[in-house]
Scaffold this active site. Sequence first.
Site, mmCIF file in Angstrom:
data_model
loop_
_atom_site.group_PDB
_atom_site.id
_atom_site.type_symbol
_atom_site.label_atom_id
_atom_site.label_comp_id
_atom_site.label_asym_id
_atom_site.label_seq_id
_atom_site.Cartn_x
_atom_site.Cartn_y
_atom_site.Cartn_z
ATOM 1 C CB SER A 1 34.321 -53.226 -0.956
ATOM 2 O OG SER A 1 34.489 -52.423 -2.112
ATOM 3 C CD GLU B 1 14.688 -41.962 -4.337
ATOM 4 O OE1 GLU B 1 14.614 -40.875 -3.704
ATOM 5 O OE2 GLU B 1 15.150 -42.057 -5.500
ATOM 6 C CG HIS C 1 30.478 -50.429 -2.689
ATOM 7 N ND1 HIS C 1 30.899 -49.123 -2.549
ATOM 8 C CD2 HIS C 1 31.547 -51.219 -2.422
ATOM 9 C CE1 HIS C 1 32.179 -49.122 -2.188
ATOM 10 N NE2 HIS C 1 32.598 -50.381 -2.107
#
Length: 543
Positions: free
Chosen positions: A328, A496, A512
Site C-alpha cells: 500500500s 484534523e 501511509h
Amino acid sequence: MKTHLRFIRMISLLFLLLAGFGGLADPQKAAAETGRQLFLFDFGAGPAEKDYMKVEETSAYKKDKGYGFSHLDGIKCKRTEKKEALRKDYCFVNQSAFLTDLENGTYQVTVFASSAEEVALFAEGEAVGSIPAGAKGSEAEKAFTVSIEDGRLDLEWRGASPKVYAVEISKIHQFDFGDGPAAPGFTPVSARAGYDPDKGYGFDDASKVSCTDRGTDDPLRSDFCISDGTSFSLDLPNGTYEVKIITGDALQKTNMDVRANGMLQLYSFGAGAGGYNEKTFPITISDGRLSIQCMTARTLPRVNAVVITKTAYHRTDDKTTVFLAGDSTVSDYEPGYAPMAGWGQFLGGYFTNEIVIDNQAKRARSAKSFVDERSLDAILNRMKQGDYLFIQFGINDAGPDPARHTDPYTTFQDYLRMYIASAQEKGGHPVLVTSQSKRTFGENGVFYNSIGEYPNAMKQLGREMNVPVIDLNRKSLTFYNTIGIEATKKVFMFLEPGESPNYPDGAQDRVHFQEYGANQLARLVTEEISDLNLYPLKRALRK
C-alpha cells in the site's frame, strides 16, 4: 459484402462443421473463427512478414481482393538494409488512398510510417493525427480509432513522399452490460447472455448473473450486471490487448477486484454511490480467449461496460517500462482515498517520457501473497527485454497472517529470489527496494527502523545475487530526522477532523502517506537511481 469477408465466413462455417455443430471446445479455434477481427498489411518490395498480407506497387484495389490502393500513380516500393521486422521494405504513397473492406463497426488502426516532413493521417476523410518529421521507433507508430459505416476503410497519408511500412487494423470490442438500451456502437450484454461459440462471447454461467437498470439518461452507465462467481469470456486472436472496465451505480457504492485469465489486474476498483470509475489494463492472450472475473467480499461487483482494444501486432515501442511490485505504501489510490497516496503514484513525474511507470503494487500485500494471487505473473506477462522490476515488501510480511507472513532470512528471501529470477528470465532488470520506515521514534526524538530485519535481509540478498538495492529504509529515516517529528505529520496521514472530506473524523496513520509524503519518497527513490547509476533510468531523470 466483399469477397475476402465472404471467404472468412466460409472458413468460419467449416470450423463449425468440423466441430459437429456443438461449439468449439478449443478457445484458440474459436478465436480463429473470428479471424475477421484482425487485418495486417506489410508494405514494400520484399516478402511479407509472417501473418501479414503483402502490399506492393501493383496492389490496386479490387473487389475480389478486398484491399489495395485507390490508384497506382505515385506508388513506388523499395527495400531497405534494416533487419527489424516490417522495416525491411516500404512504399512511397503519394496522392493515393489505401482501401480495405471491413464489416461495419469500430476499429483501431495502427500505421507505421515516416517522412522527412510531417505526415498528416486521414481516415474516412477526417484528420486522425500525424507522424512527426524524421520519426523513428515508437514515434513512427500512430494508432487511432475509426468507425466504419460503409463497409470500407479509406486511409490517406498527406505529406512529402511518406514511407509506409505497415498498417494494422483490429476490431474494437465494446460491450454494454445491463438490461437497458445499449449505448451507440456497443454490443448489449444481458443476464441471459451465456457464452455462445457462434457469437464468441458471453458469461460462462448465465444463471449466476443479474442485471439492473437505474433509468438514468446515460445508456452506458445507467445499467450494469452483477456476475456472482462466473466469468465473462470472449474469443480473441492471440496478441496483446488493452482492457477498459467501467463500474458504478447511481444509488450504491461499488468496489471489486478484477481478474483476467486468472491473474489479478485491478484491486479494490470501484466508485462512491452515484459515481463512476474506469480503468484500463494490458493483457497478453495466448490461448485464444479472454475471461474476466469480477469479485469482492465487500459489495456486489457491478460492471457497466467493457472495451477491449488490440495493441499493435508488431510493437516498435522503444520506451523502457518500470514495473512496481509492492504494498500500500507504493500503490496508486483512487480519488476517494485522497490525500492518501503511494510513492509509485508520483514516480513517473521525475522521468521524461522515455520511461513508462506501470504500478502493480497493491494494498495489504506481502512478497508471498503478491505471488500467490498471480500479480507477479501479470507483470511478467507484459514485461519485455530491458524493462525494470522494482520490488518492495516487508511491512506486511512481518504480520501474523499466514497468507502473508514470511521470515526475513528464509521464506522472505526465497520469494524475492523468485521475483529476481523471473524478471531476469524475461530479459528484465530486477531492483530491490527496502521498505521505508514507519513514523516511529524514541524518547530522544530520533526516528528508528520499525520494519524489523526485512531491510537487512533484502540488502544481504542483493549482495548475494548481485542485484541493485535502493535502500529506501535508510533514506527515509534520514529524511524524517532531518525535517523533525512535527513536520512528519505532513508526510504521513495525520489529519484534523474536517480537514479532508474523505476523512471527516480525521486520521492518525503512522504507515501511509499523504500526497506530499508520497512525492518525497518518490524523490528519494530517484536519488538512489542516480547514485546507483541505473541506466537508462538515470539518463531519463528530469533535470
